[in-house]
Design an enzyme around this catalytic site. Structure first.
Site, PDB file in Angstrom:
ATOM      1  N   ARG A  49      52.084  73.568  53.702  1.00  0.00           N
ATOM      2  CA  ARG A  49      52.838  73.924  54.910  1.00  0.00           C
ATOM      3  C   ARG A  49      53.776  72.809  55.332  1.00  0.00           C
ATOM      4  O   ARG A  49      54.901  73.066  55.788  1.00  0.00           O
ATOM      5  CB  ARG A  49      51.858  74.290  56.029  1.00  0.00           C
ATOM      6  CG  ARG A  49      51.214  75.644  55.802  1.00  0.00           C
ATOM      7  CD  ARG A  49      49.991  75.902  56.660  1.00  0.00           C
ATOM      8  NE  ARG A  49      49.431  77.215  56.310  1.00  0.00           N
ATOM      9  CZ  ARG A  49      48.211  77.629  56.602  1.00  0.00           C
ATOM     10  NH1 ARG A  49      47.394  76.835  57.275  1.00  0.00           N
ATOM     11  NH2 ARG A  49      47.808  78.836  56.235  1.00  0.00           N
TER      12      ARG A  49
ATOM     13  N   ASN B 266      47.332  73.096  53.867  1.00  0.00           N
ATOM     14  CA  ASN B 266      47.779  72.165  54.903  1.00  0.00           C
ATOM     15  C   ASN B 266      48.955  71.332  54.403  1.00  0.00           C
ATOM     16  O   ASN B 266      49.981  71.199  55.077  1.00  0.00           O
ATOM     17  CB  ASN B 266      46.630  71.250  55.337  1.00  0.00           C
ATOM     18  CG  ASN B 266      45.599  71.961  56.183  1.00  0.00           C
ATOM     19  OD1 ASN B 266      45.904  72.919  56.879  1.00  0.00           O
ATOM     20  ND2 ASN B 266      44.359  71.506  56.111  1.00  0.00           N
TER      21      ASN B 266
ATOM     22  N   ARG C 200      44.249  80.079  68.812  1.00  0.00           N
ATOM     23  CA  ARG C 200      42.791  79.945  68.840  1.00  0.00           C
ATOM     24  C   ARG C 200      42.364  78.535  69.204  1.00  0.00           C
ATOM     25  O   ARG C 200      41.371  78.334  69.917  1.00  0.00           O
ATOM     26  CB  ARG C 200      42.213  80.340  67.481  1.00  0.00           C
ATOM     27  CG  ARG C 200      42.244  81.840  67.212  1.00  0.00           C
ATOM     28  CD  ARG C 200      41.795  82.165  65.806  1.00  0.00           C
ATOM     29  NE  ARG C 200      41.678  83.605  65.594  1.00  0.00           N
ATOM     30  CZ  ARG C 200      41.467  84.171  64.418  1.00  0.00           C
ATOM     31  NH1 ARG C 200      41.337  83.413  63.328  1.00  0.00           N
ATOM     32  NH2 ARG C 200      41.375  85.478  64.310  1.00  0.00           N
TER      33      ARG C 200
ATOM     34  N   GLU D  84      53.151  80.431  52.592  1.00  0.00           N
ATOM     35  CA  GLU D  84      52.190  79.391  52.977  1.00  0.00           C
ATOM     36  C   GLU D  84      51.511  79.733  54.307  1.00  0.00           C
ATOM     37  O   GLU D  84      51.144  78.864  55.097  1.00  0.00           O
ATOM     38  CB  GLU D  84      52.872  78.004  53.087  1.00  0.00           C
ATOM     39  CG  GLU D  84      53.732  77.607  51.906  1.00  0.00           C
ATOM     40  CD  GLU D  84      52.949  77.383  50.627  1.00  0.00           C
ATOM     41  OE1 GLU D  84      51.989  78.129  50.379  1.00  0.00           O
ATOM     42  OE2 GLU D  84      53.296  76.472  49.877  1.00  0.00           O
TER      43      GLU D  84
ATOM     44  N   GLY E 235      83.854  84.063  58.457  1.00  0.00           N
ATOM     45  CA  GLY E 235      83.833  84.775  57.179  1.00  0.00           C
ATOM     46  C   GLY E 235      83.577  83.860  55.998  1.00  0.00           C
ATOM     47  O   GLY E 235      82.978  84.288  54.994  1.00  0.00           O
TER      48      GLY E 235
ATOM     49  N   GLN F  87      84.242  73.525  73.709  1.00  0.00           N
ATOM     50  CA  GLN F  87      82.960  73.175  74.308  1.00  0.00           C
ATOM     51  C   GLN F  87      81.817  74.026  73.766  1.00  0.00           C
ATOM     52  O   GLN F  87      80.720  73.519  73.506  1.00  0.00           O
ATOM     53  CB  GLN F  87      83.038  73.315  75.834  1.00  0.00           C
ATOM     54  CG  GLN F  87      81.819  72.753  76.552  1.00  0.00           C
ATOM     55  CD  GLN F  87      81.934  72.889  78.057  1.00  0.00           C
ATOM     56  OE1 GLN F  87      81.960  74.004  78.576  1.00  0.00           O
ATOM     57  NE2 GLN F  87      82.013  71.761  78.751  1.00  0.00           N
TER      58      GLN F  87
ATOM     59  N   GLN G 153      77.396  81.440  61.195  1.00  0.00           N
ATOM     60  CA  GLN G 153      78.212  82.030  62.261  1.00  0.00           C
ATOM     61  C   GLN G 153      79.418  81.148  62.578  1.00  0.00           C
ATOM     62  O   GLN G 153      80.534  81.652  62.750  1.00  0.00           O
ATOM     63  CB  GLN G 153      77.354  82.222  63.519  1.00  0.00           C
ATOM     64  CG  GLN G 153      78.046  82.979  64.644  1.00  0.00           C
ATOM     65  CD  GLN G 153      78.193  84.467  64.333  1.00  0.00           C
ATOM     66  OE1 GLN G 153      77.501  84.990  63.461  1.00  0.00           O
ATOM     67  NE2 GLN G 153      79.098  85.127  65.032  1.00  0.00           N
TER      68      GLN G 153
ATOM     69  N   SER H 288      48.337  87.458  54.206  1.00  0.00           N
ATOM     70  CA  SER H 288      47.894  86.617  55.322  1.00  0.00           C
ATOM     71  C   SER H 288      46.375  86.640  55.469  1.00  0.00           C
ATOM     72  O   SER H 288      45.768  85.656  55.893  1.00  0.00           O
ATOM     73  CB  SER H 288      48.543  87.098  56.626  1.00  0.00           C
ATOM     74  OG  SER H 288      49.946  86.908  56.576  1.00  0.00           O
TER      75      SER H 288
ATOM     76  N   PHE I 140      53.378  87.531  43.935  1.00  0.00           N
ATOM     77  CA  PHE I 140      54.347  86.581  44.497  1.00  0.00           C
ATOM     78  C   PHE I 140      54.046  85.146  44.073  1.00  0.00           C
ATOM     79  O   PHE I 140      54.082  84.228  44.893  1.00  0.00           O
ATOM     80  CB  PHE I 140      54.376  86.664  46.031  1.00  0.00           C
ATOM     81  CG  PHE I 140      54.642  88.033  46.580  1.00  0.00           C
ATOM     82  CD1 PHE I 140      55.690  88.807  46.112  1.00  0.00           C
ATOM     83  CD2 PHE I 140      53.828  88.559  47.579  1.00  0.00           C
ATOM     84  CE1 PHE I 140      55.936  90.072  46.620  1.00  0.00           C
ATOM     85  CE2 PHE I 140      54.060  89.824  48.099  1.00  0.00           C
ATOM     86  CZ  PHE I 140      55.123  90.584  47.613  1.00  0.00           C
TER      87      PHE I 140
END
Length: 409
Positions: free
Chosen positions: A270, A267, A403, A391, A368, A306, A364, A150, A174
């Site tokens: 991303r 940019n 910022r 990225e 299973g 629901q 979820q 980063s 990486f």
């Protein structure tokens, strides 16, 4: 496929080339349909097996290149498709519905090709891009290091001027496509003193310079393939530069301009990762809708319950919101708006978080079965998890946005 071809596919007749801002809704729909057909035929049916086999589908990538997907936003004089960022995010989303790992590699490749197109000299563009635009050769982006993720300004790889050359030494970590790619855009530190230290005036981001390095360069080697949680259909390795000699003519931009080049490239990167998150999550949502309509518990279809409807509503809403934020950022980047980098950071953070949440909830709701490889949902969860890291981590995206909110640079 370029814009004119998209118009022909939709209208059945030749249409004049248009500016990036003039892509019509009909043309974009034709583009999306063509990419969806490719993803449905060449990506989706093989995604689970490629994941299991850790197969990098180079031939399929070449097919994508023949469709114009190797240089989506690159100028047409070197074989690019000349499309807009708005077109690109629609394309990446459709590709990711077929296979996230392949789609994200195409995004990374496009980022590198776009950097050479935007930042390179005419000679560099004509030397490097024709074989990259059609994906007969592949490209990788080399910024991250073992000690500089980063904190991109902490790059330690050095580039020492030696006559008409630079000598590059260091390790990049990486790196997607490493070992297969033919071209590497490498960020290295220049502005060194005679004793090997860093000129105080060139510390941090000010001393970074970009280079285009061919895979054939003596001294360039690669680490073992990383065993990752996801993205199994693309290789990730370290790139080792041991005194790699690069002609000064292969420097991208001027000395000290590398950080700006890297950030401008990110940019667009991303946006690609954000779009792939939405596409992968959309695949998971569609599979989940079909599943809950078929699956019954206690004598009642899941779709009639629901709480299931509420979950699906939240999943759809998050993806719609992420898509809107992403389209806003892409439009700003196309328009070269001064706040485009902040908009890209905001969209990347939101879309990658939302995409992962939607995929996790899809698993979820499958119960299973979602945990089984054959359903493809667990693959999507694994593939999307890394999007919140690469990225620029989402913590960094929040820092950029925070910022800006405070009026700081």
């Amino acid at each position: 496929m370029n814009r004119s071809e998209a118009g022909q596919a939709e209208a059945g007749a030749s249409q004049p080339s248009q500016g990036l801002s003039e892509t019509s809704a009909e043309e974009r729909a034709a583009l999306v349909e063509a990419v969806r057909d490719f993803a449905d035929a060449r990506l989706a049916p093989f995604a689970n097996q490629r994941d299991a086999d850790h197969e990098f589908p180079v031939e399929t990538l070449c097919e994508a290149g023949q469709l114009g997907l190797g240089a989506i936003c690159v100028r047409e004089d070197v074989g690019g498709s000349g499309l807009s960022r708005l077109d690109a995010i629609a394309i990446y989303e459709e590709l990711a519905r077929g296979d996230i790992a392949v789609a994200t590699y195409i995004s990374i490749h496009n980022m590198v090709v776009g950097m050479i197109d935007a930042e390179g000299t005419d000679e560099q563009r004509r030397r490097w891009l024709p074989q990259l635009t059609d994906m007969s050769e592949l490209a990788s982006y080399c910024l991250t290091e073992p000690g500089a993720g980063s904190d991109a300004a902490a790059v330690a790889t050095t580039a020492v001027r030696d006559g008409d050359d630079y000598v590059l030494t260091g390790t990049k970590q990486f790196i997607s496509g490493a070992g297969t790619s033919a071209v590497y855009v490498v960020m290295a530190r220049t502005g060194l003193t005679d004793d090997g230290g860093v000129d105080p005036a060139q510390r941090g981001s000010r001393g970074m310079t970009a280079f285009v390095v061919p895979a054939s360069a003596p001294g360039l080697s690669f680490g073992a393939e990383e065993q990752k949680m996801g993205w199994h259909a693309q290789p990730t390795r370290a790139v080792v530069l041991d005194g790699v000699r690069v002609p000064a003519s292969d420097r991208l931009g001027e000395e000290g301009e590398g950080f700006g080049i890297a950030m401008r490239g990110l940019n667009g990167g991303r946006l690609g990762i954000a779009a792939a998150s939405i596409g992968g999550a959309q695949f998971a949502l569609e599979r989940t809708v079909a599943y809950v309509k078929e699956r019954a518990t206690f004598g009642q279809p899941l779709a009639t319950r629901q709480h299931v409807q509420f979950e699906l509503a939240d999943m759809e809403t998050e993806l719609q919101a992420a898509r809107a934020l992403l389209e806003r950022a892409a439009a700003k980047l196309d328009a070269k708006a001064p706040d485009a980098p902040v908009a890209c950071a905001m969209a990347k953070r939101f879309a990658t978080d939302a995409g992962f949440r939607v995929a996790d909830q899809a698993l979820q709701l499958h119960g299973g079965y979602g945990y089984l490889h054959e359903y493809g949902i667990e693959r999507v969860v694994r593939d999307l998890r890394v999007h919140r890291i690469l990225e620029g981590s989402n913590e960094m995206m929040r820092m950029i946005v925070g910022r800006a909110v405070l009026g700081e640079r």
